[in-house]
Design a protein around this motif. Structure first.
Motif, PDB file in Angstrom:
ATOM      1  N   TYR A   1       0.853  -1.197   0.000  1.00  0.00           N
ATOM      2  CA  TYR A   1       0.000   0.000   0.000  1.00  0.00           C
ATOM      3  C   TYR A   1       0.884   1.241   0.000  1.00  0.00           C
ATOM      4  CZ  TYR A   1      -4.460  -2.393   1.064  1.00  0.00           C
ATOM      5  OH  TYR A   1      -5.581  -3.158   1.025  1.00  0.00           O
ATOM      6  N   TRP A   2       1.866   1.205   0.911  1.00  0.00           N
ATOM      7  CA  TRP A   2       2.808   2.332   1.001  1.00  0.00           C
ATOM      8  C   TRP A   2       3.564   2.464  -0.330  1.00  0.00           C
ATOM      9  CZ3 TRP A   2       3.250   5.336   5.417  1.00  0.00           C
ATOM     10  CH2 TRP A   2       2.720   4.789   6.612  1.00  0.00           C
TER      11      TRP A   2
ATOM     12  N   LEU B   1       3.325   6.417  -7.068  1.00  0.00           N
ATOM     13  CA  LEU B   1       2.417   7.386  -7.685  1.00  0.00           C
ATOM     14  C   LEU B   1       2.809   8.812  -7.295  1.00  0.00           C
ATOM     15  CD1 LEU B   1      -0.938   5.461  -7.220  1.00  0.00           C
ATOM     16  CD2 LEU B   1       0.301   5.845  -9.347  1.00  0.00           C
ATOM     17  N   GLY B   2       3.967   8.943  -6.637  1.00  0.00           N
ATOM     18  CA  GLY B   2       4.513  10.258  -6.359  1.00  0.00           C
ATOM     19  C   GLY B   2       4.025  10.906  -5.084  1.00  0.00           C
TER      20      GLY B   2
ATOM     21  N   PHE C   1       3.956  11.334   4.256  1.00  0.00           N
ATOM     22  CA  PHE C   1       2.890  11.916   5.064  1.00  0.00           C
ATOM     23  C   PHE C   1       1.547  11.812   4.346  1.00  0.00           C
ATOM     24  CE2 PHE C   1       0.426  15.610   6.646  1.00  0.00           C
ATOM     25  CZ  PHE C   1       0.356  15.227   7.978  1.00  0.00           C
ATOM     26  N   GLU C   2       1.584  12.133   3.031  1.00  0.00           N
ATOM     27  CA  GLU C   2       0.344  12.055   2.243  1.00  0.00           C
ATOM     28  C   GLU C   2      -0.198  10.629   2.230  1.00  0.00           C
ATOM     29  OE1 GLU C   2      -0.595  14.641  -1.666  1.00  0.00           O
ATOM     30  OE2 GLU C   2       1.520  14.138  -1.348  1.00  0.00           O
ATOM     31  N   THR C   3       0.728   9.683   2.064  1.00  0.00           N
ATOM     32  CA  THR C   3       0.330   8.270   2.055  1.00  0.00           C
ATOM     33  C   THR C   3      -0.339   7.907   3.374  1.00  0.00           C
ATOM     34  OG1 THR C   3       2.255   7.832   0.689  1.00  0.00           O
ATOM     35  CG2 THR C   3       1.171   5.926   1.682  1.00  0.00           C
TER      36      THR C   3
ATOM     37  N   PRO D   1      -7.129   5.953   6.403  1.00  0.00           N
ATOM     38  CA  PRO D   1      -8.489   5.534   6.020  1.00  0.00           C
ATOM     39  C   PRO D   1      -8.661   4.019   6.037  1.00  0.00           C
ATOM     40  CG  PRO D   1      -7.681   7.203   4.520  1.00  0.00           C
ATOM     41  CD  PRO D   1      -6.526   6.828   5.388  1.00  0.00           C
ATOM     42  N   ASN D   2      -7.564   3.300   5.766  1.00  0.00           N
ATOM     43  CA  ASN D   2      -7.657   1.847   5.770  1.00  0.00           C
ATOM     44  C   ASN D   2      -7.705   1.254   7.172  1.00  0.00           C
ATOM     45  OD1 ASN D   2      -7.789   0.235   3.265  1.00  0.00           O
ATOM     46  ND2 ASN D   2      -6.231   1.729   2.643  1.00  0.00           N
ATOM     47  N   MET D   3      -7.388   2.071   8.160  1.00  0.00           N
ATOM     48  CA  MET D   3      -7.458   1.529   9.519  1.00  0.00           C
ATOM     49  C   MET D   3      -8.502   2.262  10.348  1.00  0.00           C
ATOM     50  SD  MET D   3      -3.651   2.727  10.727  1.00  0.00           S
ATOM     51  CE  MET D   3      -3.930   2.974  12.474  1.00  0.00           C
TER      52      MET D   3
END
Lengths: 221, 251
Positions: free
Chosen positions: A117-118, A124-125, A129-131, A138-140
């Motif tokens: 995921y990371w 994708l650039g 922090f954004e990731t 959101p996934n947790m």
């Protein structure tokens, strides 16, 4: 009808504890989830300690630490900061007491987020922090909610620690669980019933919500 | 999602504004030994009406309240069930002045059961009495007197295994009232209070077991005049009358 302020005070304490713990819990849980060292097990044990430590022990040490009779407490008192028998005091106690209930679910969730995921997000650039904000958190969200609700519930039912450091002061440290105790001491059973039924209702609602969440989670997966 | 967050913040705000700290309102906080709770509450209500001031009464065993005061609890006055704890606070320079004796309290043996003859100490040894509740002698003066009484009457050895220790006299009252224990040692100021008058049967211990009740004004910046006036009110004729009505003796 008995005074509602103990219930409101409990709610305020539980909400504040949950919020503050969420803010400090997230970075700590993240650090623990990626940390690889032999010392990790010691830190993890320290994090879970409040689960098994008798509340009186926590209360006792906090009282000693913050008592104006001792150096640390005296220094604070010189700056006009009084911790024992104040709302800040029971807030600090609750943060210590409920710490594992927030950190543990968060840490587990961080560990369960697949590494790719990371990685995909990075390719994708996106920055780290954004990731974290847009992909990982959101996934947790289930874990965040679970941690929040458990912390909230645990703080609502807190008794021993608050009794030791709080001193049962109306509007300041007299939370619902202490109100029940002192009404019982005063042989005022109707007031004790009143607070107990409210706490019972809140507890049932919380358990229901946690179970609902878990069901949702299974449905998601 | 935004809606949910707004709703949540609104709820949060409501809880917060609904319990703003009441620090800035004039208020007396009175720490009271559990045995004196009913009398002190009555005195507090009267004083509160007279002076239009909020008076909070906080209960606990004398020992527990003393520990709290030493650790900086924001109490304005302390009504102990003995002289020992007020003296201790005086020696630690936590009080304005020397402790004052405001009344004498008699310990009583109390039961809800008709068939128990509380006049007879021999009956305490009887197997039909399984539990005898007293307040923890380490922090509760009435508990200490109870132990001394049992020892001096030579029944301590035979009833020791029956003793149940309440955290303060309040817990003893609960045990006796709920019939969790057959017999308990509590204060006359409890069984004579309007709330409990006529419940069960009690026997007052002899004068030599009475406890001197001490009061002190705690050193702090809160309402120095009001604190003094409250103590004066307790010692006034009207205050004394209330204390006597609640089972205390004034000598």
């Amino acid at each position: 009808m008995p005074d509602l302020s103990p219930i409101l005070l409990s709610l305020k304490l539980a909400l504040l504890t949950s919020f503050v713990l969420l803010v400090i819990g997230l970075p700590i849980a993240y650090a623990l989830s990626i940390w690889k060292s032999k010392a990790k097990i010691f830190v993890e044990s320290l994090v879970s300690l409040p689960i098994i430590l008798p509340p009186t022990v926590i209360g006792f040490y906090l009282l000693i630490l913050f008592s104006p009779e001792n150096l640390f407490g005296e220094t604070l008192a010189n700056f006009g900061i009084h911790i024992p028998f104040t709302f800040s005091g029971i807030l600090i106690a609750s943060l210590v007491y409920s710490f594992p209930f927030m950190v543990q679910p968060l840490q587990k969730a961080f560990e369960q987020i697949p590494q790719h995921y990371w990685n995909i997000s990075y390719t994708l650039g996106k920055s780290k922090f954004e990731t974290l904000i847009k992909v990982v958190l959101p996934n947790m969200k289930h874990a965040i909610l679970t941690g929040f609700i458990l912390t909230f519930a645990h703080t609502m039912g807190e008794f021993g620690v608050i009794l030791m450091i709080g001193g049962n002061i109306p509007g300041e440290t007299k939370v619902a669980s202490l109100a029940i105790y002192s009404d019982l001491e005063a042989l005022d059973y109707s007031a004790a019933h009143f607070y107990s039924i409210i706490l019972l209702t809140i507890s049932i609602l919380i358990i229901f919500m946690v179970n609902l969440l878990n069901k949702d989670k299974k449905a998601d997966a | 999602m935004i809606k949910k967050i707004t709703l949540f913040i609104a709820l949060f705000g409501m809880v917060f504004t609904s319990c703003k700290p009441t620090n800035n309102i004039d208020k007396l906080t009175i720490a009271t030994a559990a045995s004196a709770q009913f009398a002190l509450k009555k005195l507090a209500i009267n004083f509160s009406k007279k002076h239009n001031i909020k008076v909070d009464v906080i209960l606990g065993s004398s020992g527990k309240l003393t520990t709290q005061i030493i650790n900086g609890a924001p109490y304005d006055l302390f009504f102990s069930a003995d002289m020992y704890y007020p003296k201790m606070l005086f020696n630690k320079e936590k009080t304005e002045k020397k402790p004052i004796t405001y009344a004498y309290g008699a310990p009583v043996i109390w039961t809800m059961r008709k068939d128990i003859a509380i006049d007879s100490l021999v009956q305490l040894k009887d197997p039909s009495i399984k539990h005898l509740a007293i307040a923890n002698p380490r922090n509760a003066p009435y508990g200490r007197k109870a132990i001394r009484y049992l020892k001096q009457k030579n029944v301590y050895m035979s009833v020791e295994h029956k003793l149940v220790y309440g955290e303060s006299i309040s817990q003893v009252n609960e045990y006796v009232l709920n019939k969790t224990v057959e017999v308990g040692v509590t204060a006359k100021s409890i069984v004579s209070s309007p709330k409990l008058k006529g419940k069960g049967f009690f026997k007052e211990l002899d004068k030599e077991y009475w406890v001197k009740q001490g009061a002190v004004i705690i050193k702090n910046k809160n309402l120095p005049e009001m604190k003094k006036q409250f103590l004066e009110y307790v010692l006034s004729e009207e205050g004394k009358e209330i204390l006597v009505n609640y089972g205390y003796s004034i000598i």
